[in-house]
Design an enzyme around this catalytic site. Structure first.
Site, short mmCIF file in Angstrom:
data_model
loop_
_atom_site.label_atom_id
_atom_site.label_comp_id
_atom_site.label_asym_id
_atom_site.label_seq_id
_atom_site.Cartn_x
_atom_site.Cartn_y
_atom_site.Cartn_z
N ARG A 4 -7.94 1.86 -2.50
CA ARG A 4 -8.73 1.77 -1.27
C ARG A 4 -9.42 3.10 -0.98
O ARG A 4 -8.78 4.16 -1.04
CB ARG A 4 -7.83 1.42 -0.09
CG ARG A 4 -8.60 1.02 1.18
CD ARG A 4 -7.66 0.71 2.31
NE ARG A 4 -8.25 -0.18 3.29
CZ ARG A 4 -7.92 -0.18 4.59
NH1 ARG A 4 -7.02 0.66 5.05
NH2 ARG A 4 -8.48 -1.02 5.42
N GLN A 31 0.85 -1.19 0.00
CA GLN A 31 0.00 0.00 0.00
C GLN A 31 0.89 1.25 0.00
O GLN A 31 1.75 1.40 0.86
CB GLN A 31 -0.91 0.02 1.23
CG GLN A 31 -1.99 1.09 1.08
CD GLN A 31 -2.73 1.40 2.36
OE1 GLN A 31 -2.11 1.62 3.39
NE2 GLN A 31 -4.04 1.43 2.30
N GLY A 59 -8.52 -6.79 9.52
CA GLY A 59 -7.41 -6.05 10.12
C GLY A 59 -7.10 -6.58 11.50
O GLY A 59 -6.31 -7.50 11.68
N TYR A 88 -6.22 10.66 4.25
CA TYR A 88 -4.87 10.98 3.78
C TYR A 88 -4.98 11.75 2.45
O TYR A 88 -6.09 12.11 2.03
CB TYR A 88 -4.02 9.71 3.72
CG TYR A 88 -3.87 9.15 5.13
CD1 TYR A 88 -3.16 9.87 6.10
CD2 TYR A 88 -4.50 7.99 5.53
CE1 TYR A 88 -3.07 9.42 7.42
CE2 TYR A 88 -4.41 7.53 6.86
CZ TYR A 88 -3.69 8.25 7.78
OH TYR A 88 -3.61 7.81 9.09
C1 PHB Z 1 -2.62 5.04 11.33
O1 PHB Z 1 -1.40 5.04 11.32
O2 PHB Z 1 -3.26 5.29 12.35
C2 PHB Z 1 -3.32 4.74 10.09
C3 PHB Z 1 -2.60 4.59 8.94
C4 PHB Z 1 -3.24 4.30 7.77
C5 PHB Z 1 -4.60 4.17 7.78
C6 PHB Z 1 -5.32 4.30 8.92
C7 PHB Z 1 -4.68 4.59 10.10
O3 PHB Z 1 -5.23 3.89 6.66
#
Ligand code: PHB
Length: 366
Positions: free
Chosen positions: A227, A99, A317, A180
């Site tokens: 995603r 990813q 997860g 993000y």
């Molecule tokens: C996190 O580091 O908290 C984190 C990173 C990527 C994600 C979600 C949470 O997609």
């Protein structure tokens, strides 16, 4: 009873033995310079019976780091480090995608050698703080990203895909979720631009489209996933037009023949409550390819979603953090290990709470 979740599925040109994916999760076990370690190879290879492993969010440049000890894909030594993981996973017959991400406003200059965060618009994350080398800090107000910087970051995604390919990843997942940078472009809560990257659904999708096209110069479409998190509140997200925006993105992405679209449809990571949650069945109508669901699924819920025809794979997860042999436990109807608490998710290189979780056999329950 036939378990569809454990039946094979074709993903692009890959034949996967089951429909259980390992969701990407930040675990902060890389070297300080982002080089992936042998411990990470051990973690992923312990979970290689997943139909598909998606490795954790990985920085595309030296200004896209948002955790100490998170991995990178922007230096030759990162390639060497990642090869430990891909070799170990392939050695066990597994398949693994990387990813790739840019956090945009969800980082801090103290994590990026003083480089100030950038985002579509100068709107900071409020109501939360970020871990930095100097302790927890408020998020900074990001600089409004320029079109030159957009071009550079798109090129960084391409370069990260090249490094992923050199490290023998079977494919890459473009991280367009969880507030993000790509998600920041998609949503009005973070994108108030008036140029060609904002102001309309089409314009807000443009950055994602440019990233996809850049990555497709490296990997064929059937080795690239995307995603999205249409329902998420994480990182201060959630916009009134989420339904139209994300269904538009799904429809546009359908043109590429991607490996999959990975949708965090579940609400376990927080829900913005801007309307009814966007469901996989709605994506099915606009996206003809492989759909992966995620977030808070149990085995039974995953099975139901696949049987009803609204998902082809489900990514797990938290269950995978504590239970390395999740697929075998599902297959044999065995209980999972107790869930590890959040204090173990991030580990600054520690094996504890990472590679020390027993298989059913090791736990004496098989
Ligand atoms: C996190 O580091 O908290 C984190 C990173 C990527 C994600 C979600 C949470 O997609």
């Amino acid at each position: 009873m036939t378990q569809q979740l454990l039946s094979p599925v074709t993903l692009g040109d890959l034949e996967l033995p089951n429909r259980v994916a390992h969701a990407p999760m930040t675990r902060t076990r890389a070297e300080a310079d982002g080089t992936p370690t042998a411990l990470m190879a051990e973690y992923y290879s312990q979970r290689a019976s997943a139909g598909l492993l998606i490795a954790e969010a990985t920085a595309v440049s030296d200004n896209s780091i948002s955790w100490q000890n998170m991995p990178g894909a922007f230096k030759p030594q990162h390639v060497e480090g990642w090869k430990l993981t891909t070799d170990a996973v392939h050695g066990k017959g597994g398949k693994i995608f990387l990813q790739i991400w840019h956090p945009g406003r969800a980082t801090h200059s103290l994590l990026n050698n003083g480089q100030h965060p950038v985002a579509p618009s100068p709107i900071p994350i409020t109501g939360d703080q970020i871990h930095t080398p100097e302790g927890k800090k408020d998020y900074e107000t990001p600089n409004e990203i320029t079109t030159d910087e957009i071009k550079r970051i798109v090129a960084d995604f391409k370069q990260a895909a090249l490094y992923a390919e050199q490290a023998n990843f079977d494919g890459v997942e473009i991280h367009g979720a969880n507030g993000y940078l790509i998600d920041q472009f998609l949503q009005t809560v973070t994108n108030q631009r008036s140029d060609s990257y904002g102001g309309s659904i089409e314009n807000r999708y443009r950055f994602l489209d440019e990233v996809v096209n850049a990555v497709l110069e490296v990997y064929p479409a059937n080795r690239v996933g995307v995603r999205l998190a249409p329902n998420g509140v994480y990182n201060d997200m959630g916009s009134p037009e989420f339904r139209e925006q994300f269904l538009y993105a799904g429809k546009q992405l359908d043109r590429y023949g991607l490996a999959y679209l990975h949708v965090m449809d579940g609400l376990a990571f927080g829900f913005h409550e801007k309307g009814d949650p966007l469901e996989l069945s709605e994506f099915r109508k606009v996206f003809g390819g492989t759909l992966m669901g995620n977030c808070g699924y149990t085995k039974e819920a995953a099975e139901a979603r696949i049987v009803e025809g609204n998902a082809d794979l489900i990514a797990f997860g938290i269950p995978f953090i504590s239970t390395p042999d999740l697929v075998e436990r599902f297959a044999q109807n065995l209980p999972l290990n107790p869930e590890l608490g959040q204090e173990h998710w991030y580990g600054d290189g520690a094996a504890k709470g990472y590679t020390d979780q027993p298989t059913a056999q090791e736990a004496g329950i098989s």
